[in-house]
Design a protein around this motif. Structure first.
Motif, PDB file in Angstrom:
ATOM      1  N   ALA A  28       0.833  -1.197   0.000  1.00 40.92           N
ATOM      2  CA  ALA A  28       0.000   0.000   0.000  1.00 40.92           C
ATOM      3  C   ALA A  28       0.870   1.250   0.000  1.00 40.92           C
ATOM      4  CB  ALA A  28      -0.920  -0.001   1.218  1.00 40.92           C
ATOM      5  N   GLU A  29       1.963   1.205   0.742  1.00 41.58           N
ATOM      6  CA  GLU A  29       2.886   2.328   0.781  1.00 41.58           C
ATOM      7  C   GLU A  29       3.500   2.580  -0.596  1.00 41.58           C
ATOM      8  OE1 GLU A  29       7.138   3.179   2.916  1.00 41.58           O
ATOM      9  OE2 GLU A  29       5.524   2.391   4.200  1.00 41.58           O
ATOM     10  N   ALA A  30       3.860   1.500  -1.286  1.00 40.87           N
ATOM     11  CA  ALA A  30       4.428   1.637  -2.632  1.00 40.87           C
ATOM     12  C   ALA A  30       3.421   2.253  -3.585  1.00 40.87           C
ATOM     13  CB  ALA A  30       4.885   0.273  -3.149  1.00 40.87           C
ATOM     14  N   LEU A  31       2.205   1.744  -3.576  1.00 37.68           N
ATOM     15  CA  LEU A  31       1.166   2.253  -4.474  1.00 37.68           C
ATOM     16  C   LEU A  31       0.856   3.717  -4.187  1.00 37.68           C
ATOM     17  CD1 LEU A  31      -1.241  -0.827  -4.355  1.00 37.68           C
ATOM     18  CD2 LEU A  31       0.287  -0.206  -6.232  1.00 37.68           C
ATOM     19  N   GLY A  32       0.702   4.049  -2.914  1.00 39.91           N
ATOM     20  CA  GLY A  32       0.384   5.416  -2.543  1.00 39.91           C
ATOM     21  C   GLY A  32       1.518   6.380  -2.823  1.00 39.91           C
ATOM     22  N   SER A  33       2.755   5.929  -2.638  1.00 41.55           N
ATOM     23  CA  SER A  33       3.905   6.790  -2.882  1.00 41.55           C
ATOM     24  C   SER A  33       4.022   7.172  -4.349  1.00 41.55           C
ATOM     25  CB  SER A  33       5.193   6.090  -2.429  1.00 41.55           C
ATOM     26  OG  SER A  33       5.191   5.905  -1.029  1.00 41.55           O
ATOM     27  N   TYR A  34       3.464   6.345  -5.216  1.00 44.47           N
ATOM     28  CA  TYR A  34       3.489   6.639  -6.649  1.00 44.47           C
ATOM     29  C   TYR A  34       2.179   7.237  -7.142  1.00 44.47           C
ATOM     30  CZ  TYR A  34       8.159   5.013  -7.693  1.00 44.47           C
ATOM     31  OH  TYR A  34       9.535   4.908  -7.769  1.00 44.47           O
ATOM     32  N   GLY A  35       1.332   7.674  -6.214  1.00 42.77           N
ATOM     33  CA  GLY A  35       0.192   8.486  -6.596  1.00 42.77           C
ATOM     34  C   GLY A  35      -1.181   7.882  -6.444  1.00 42.77           C
ATOM     35  N   ALA A  36      -1.288   6.608  -6.115  1.00 47.76           N
ATOM     36  CA  ALA A  36      -2.600   5.986  -6.007  1.00 47.76           C
ATOM     37  C   ALA A  36      -3.304   6.389  -4.714  1.00 47.76           C
ATOM     38  CB  ALA A  36      -2.481   4.466  -6.071  1.00 47.76           C
ATOM     39  N   LYS A  37      -4.609   6.532  -4.791  1.00 54.40           N
ATOM     40  CA  LYS A  37      -5.449   6.666  -3.608  1.00 54.40           C
ATOM     41  C   LYS A  37      -5.769   5.263  -3.118  1.00 54.40           C
ATOM     42  CE  LYS A  37      -9.911   8.478  -2.011  1.00 54.40           C
ATOM     43  NZ  LYS A  37     -11.159   9.189  -2.418  1.00 54.40           N
ATOM     44  N   VAL A  38      -5.566   5.013  -1.829  1.00 50.66           N
ATOM     45  CA  VAL A  38      -5.581   3.645  -1.313  1.00 50.66           C
ATOM     46  C   VAL A  38      -6.685   3.448  -0.272  1.00 50.66           C
ATOM     47  CG1 VAL A  38      -4.231   1.891  -0.100  1.00 50.66           C
ATOM     48  CG2 VAL A  38      -3.097   3.451  -1.697  1.00 50.66           C
ATOM     49  N   VAL A  39      -7.371   2.316  -0.374  1.00 55.37           N
ATOM     50  CA  VAL A  39      -8.256   1.845   0.690  1.00 55.37           C
ATOM     51  C   VAL A  39      -7.693   0.534   1.209  1.00 55.37           C
ATOM     52  CG1 VAL A  39     -10.511   0.834   1.214  1.00 55.37           C
ATOM     53  CG2 VAL A  39     -10.377   3.003  -0.007  1.00 55.37           C
ATOM     54  N   LEU A  40      -7.497   0.470   2.519  1.00 57.55           N
ATOM     55  CA  LEU A  40      -6.993  -0.727   3.179  1.00 57.55           C
ATOM     56  C   LEU A  40      -8.143  -1.508   3.787  1.00 57.55           C
ATOM     57  CD1 LEU A  40      -4.173   0.995   5.271  1.00 57.55           C
ATOM     58  CD2 LEU A  40      -3.948   0.020   2.985  1.00 57.55           C
ATOM     59  N   SER A  41      -7.981  -2.823   3.822  1.00 54.57           N
ATOM     60  CA  SER A  41      -8.974  -3.656   4.502  1.00 54.57           C
ATOM     61  C   SER A  41      -8.269  -4.700   5.357  1.00 54.57           C
ATOM     62  CB  SER A  41      -9.883  -4.351   3.484  1.00 54.57           C
ATOM     63  OG  SER A  41     -10.777  -5.227   4.142  1.00 54.57           O
ATOM     64  N   ALA A  42      -8.848  -4.963   6.522  1.00 54.04           N
ATOM     65  CA  ALA A  42      -8.398  -6.016   7.429  1.00 54.04           C
ATOM     66  C   ALA A  42      -9.510  -6.184   8.464  1.00 54.04           C
ATOM     67  CB  ALA A  42      -7.065  -5.657   8.090  1.00 54.04           C
ATOM     68  N   ARG A  43      -9.306  -7.087   9.396  1.00 52.71           N
ATOM     69  CA  ARG A  43     -10.373  -7.345  10.372  1.00 52.71           C
ATOM     70  C   ARG A  43     -10.412  -6.324  11.496  1.00 52.71           C
ATOM     71  NH1 ARG A  43      -9.771 -11.364  13.460  1.00 52.71           N
ATOM     72  NH2 ARG A  43      -7.604 -11.852  12.946  1.00 52.71           N
ATOM     73  N   LYS A  44      -9.255  -5.798  11.915  1.00 59.09           N
ATOM     74  CA  LYS A  44      -9.186  -4.996  13.137  1.00 59.09           C
ATOM     75  C   LYS A  44      -9.113  -3.509  12.829  1.00 59.09           C
ATOM     76  CE  LYS A  44      -6.961  -8.753  15.681  1.00 59.09           C
ATOM     77  NZ  LYS A  44      -5.761  -9.164  16.469  1.00 59.09           N
ATOM     78  N   LEU A  58       3.051  10.000   5.302  1.00 60.53           N
ATOM     79  CA  LEU A  58       3.898   9.940   4.115  1.00 60.53           C
ATOM     80  C   LEU A  58       3.292  10.722   2.950  1.00 60.53           C
ATOM     81  CD1 LEU A  58       4.829   6.135   4.192  1.00 60.53           C
ATOM     82  CD2 LEU A  58       6.243   8.066   4.958  1.00 60.53           C
ATOM     83  N   GLY A  59       2.160  11.382   3.206  1.00 64.15           N
ATOM     84  CA  GLY A  59       1.501  12.158   2.161  1.00 64.15           C
ATOM     85  C   GLY A  59       0.613  11.331   1.255  1.00 64.15           C
ATOM     86  N   ILE A  60       0.230  10.147   1.722  1.00 60.93           N
ATOM     87  CA  ILE A  60      -0.590   9.240   0.908  1.00 60.93           C
ATOM     88  C   ILE A  60      -2.055   9.368   1.316  1.00 60.93           C
ATOM     89  CG2 ILE A  60      -1.079   6.800   0.423  1.00 60.93           C
ATOM     90  CD1 ILE A  60       1.941   6.294   0.906  1.00 60.93           C
ATOM     91  N   GLU A  61      -2.930   9.507   0.328  1.00 59.58           N
ATOM     92  CA  GLU A  61      -4.367   9.564   0.589  1.00 59.58           C
ATOM     93  C   GLU A  61      -4.860   8.151   0.855  1.00 59.58           C
ATOM     94  OE1 GLU A  61      -8.509  11.344  -1.375  1.00 59.58           O
ATOM     95  OE2 GLU A  61      -6.613  11.491  -2.467  1.00 59.58           O
ATOM     96  N   ALA A  62      -5.319   7.894   2.080  1.00 59.43           N
ATOM     97  CA  ALA A  62      -5.673   6.535   2.473  1.00 59.43           C
ATOM     98  C   ALA A  62      -6.942   6.511   3.311  1.00 59.43           C
ATOM     99  CB  ALA A  62      -4.531   5.893   3.263  1.00 59.43           C
ATOM    100  N   ASP A  63      -7.713   5.461   3.123  1.00 58.33           N
ATOM    101  CA  ASP A  63      -8.919   5.216   3.911  1.00 58.33           C
ATOM    102  C   ASP A  63      -8.929   3.731   4.261  1.00 58.33           C
ATOM    103  OD1 ASP A  63     -11.380   5.539   5.179  1.00 58.33           O
ATOM    104  OD2 ASP A  63     -12.209   6.747   3.556  1.00 58.33           O
ATOM    105  N   TRP A  64      -9.931   3.283   5.015  1.00 56.50           N
ATOM    106  CA  TRP A  64      -9.949   1.876   5.390  1.00 56.50           C
ATOM    107  C   TRP A  64     -11.370   1.377   5.583  1.00 56.50           C
ATOM    108  CZ3 TRP A  64     -12.184   0.881  10.145  1.00 56.50           C
ATOM    109  CH2 TRP A  64     -12.231   1.936  11.061  1.00 56.50           C
ATOM    110  N   VAL A  65     -11.501   0.050   5.491  1.00 59.93           N
ATOM    111  CA  VAL A  65     -12.768  -0.642   5.735  1.00 59.93           C
ATOM    112  C   VAL A  65     -12.450  -1.910   6.519  1.00 59.93           C
ATOM    113  CG1 VAL A  65     -14.785  -1.746   4.730  1.00 59.93           C
ATOM    114  CG2 VAL A  65     -13.711   0.184   3.547  1.00 59.93           C
ATOM    115  N   ALA A  66     -13.043  -2.056   7.698  1.00 58.11           N
ATOM    116  CA  ALA A  66     -12.856  -3.275   8.479  1.00 58.11           C
ATOM    117  C   ALA A  66     -13.768  -4.363   7.931  1.00 58.11           C
ATOM    118  CB  ALA A  66     -13.162  -3.018   9.948  1.00 58.11           C
ATOM    119  N   ALA A  67     -13.189  -5.513   7.618  1.00 60.63           N
ATOM    120  CA  ALA A  67     -13.971  -6.617   7.059  1.00 60.63           C
ATOM    121  C   ALA A  67     -13.214  -7.917   7.246  1.00 60.63           C
ATOM    122  CB  ALA A  67     -14.250  -6.386   5.574  1.00 60.63           C
ATOM    123  N   ASP A  68     -13.964  -8.986   7.428  1.00 58.96           N
ATOM    124  CA  ASP A  68     -13.410 -10.336   7.516  1.00 58.96           C
ATOM    125  C   ASP A  68     -13.542 -10.975   6.140  1.00 58.96           C
ATOM    126  OD1 ASP A  68     -12.892 -13.049   7.874  1.00 58.96           O
ATOM    127  OD2 ASP A  68     -13.824 -13.129   9.852  1.00 58.96           O
TER     128      ASP A  68
END
Length: 259
Positions: A28-44, A58-68
């Protein structure tokens, strides 16, 4: 002359499962560092919040969704939420996974199901949702599946007892090839990384049990993977640099699987 911006992801969107730590966060850090807007997912949720804060620093646009990722309802909700947050998904990184250690003759059926429900069933259902609702209609997509060198070979005697994990990662290898064949006509590439031994929460028991010296002793580069070693390969498959690559499995393992 080659385009120096061939790895640029400005304006692209990415969904990374298992993205709150370890290899998922590294990618995710690699993708965001090169300009991608990132959504992360995990359980917690707490781990996702920490990962989001790390990326934002790091200046990366990021959001998240908790999901199993092993539960059908959570997968459907994740697809809905990711598309709502991003508008569409250009890059899907299927990194979430589970393992379970036990001798094959005593391997619990419930453990087998737990591993396969996340590593294969859930991965397929999420990919199907994102492909059908976002990538196929737009005739564009980059799907990156995280397999493992455990899916390329068996385990040496006295080493890991992870028959479900190895089998699921072997299935993921051929899932990657098969989906690449079906979805290429939509402008979608489907590839996989097969990491070797990287320090992580999942691998820490294995590394402690077998010993780091033994693991690196069987690797031509004589080292474990680190926090940077998946970034280049991730960017290759996610960007225009890899637009003519599909159905491929790239081992990132210091040469471990080659000898």
């Amino acid at each position: 002359m080659a385009d120096k911006n061939i790895f640029d992801l400005t304006g692209k969107t990415a969904l990374v499962t298992g993205g709150s730590r370890g290899l998922g966060l590294q990618m995710a850090e690699a993708l965001g560092s090169y300009g991608a807007k990132v959504v992360l997912s995990a359980r917690k949720a707490d781990e996702l919040e920490q990962a989001q804060s790390h990326l934002q620093k790091l200046g990366i646009e990021a959001d998240w969704v908790a999901a199993d990722g092993s539960k059908d309802a959570d997968i459907a909700g994740l697809a809905d939420a990711a598309l709502e947050k991003l508008g569409h998904v250009d890059i899907l990184v299927n990194n979430a996974g589970a393992s379970w250690g036990a001798p094959a003759e005593d391997y619990p059926a419930e453990a087998w199901d737990k591993v396969f429900n996340l590593n294969i069933r859930g991965l397929f259902l999420l990919t199907q949702q994102i492909g059908k609702r976002s990538m196929i209609p737009r005739k564009y997509g980059r799907i990156l599946n995280i397999a493992s060198i455990a899916g390329l070979r068996g385990n040496p005697p006295g080493a890991m007892q992870t028959i479900a994990y190895n089998t699921s990662k072997g299935a993921l290898v051929n899932f990657t090839r098969t989906l690449a064949g079906e979805w290429g006509k939509y402008g979608i590439t489907v590839n996989a990384l097969a990491p070797g031994f990287f320090p992580s929460k999942m691998s820490q028991v294995l590394i402690k049990t077998l010993g780091e010296e033994m693991l690196i002793g069987n690797s031509p580069l004589q080292r474990l993977g680190d926090d940077e070693d998946l970034k280049g390969a991730t960017l290759l498959f996610a960007s225009d640099a890899g637009k003519h690559i599909t159905g491929q499995i790239l081992a990132v393992d210091g040469g471990y699987s080659a000898v």
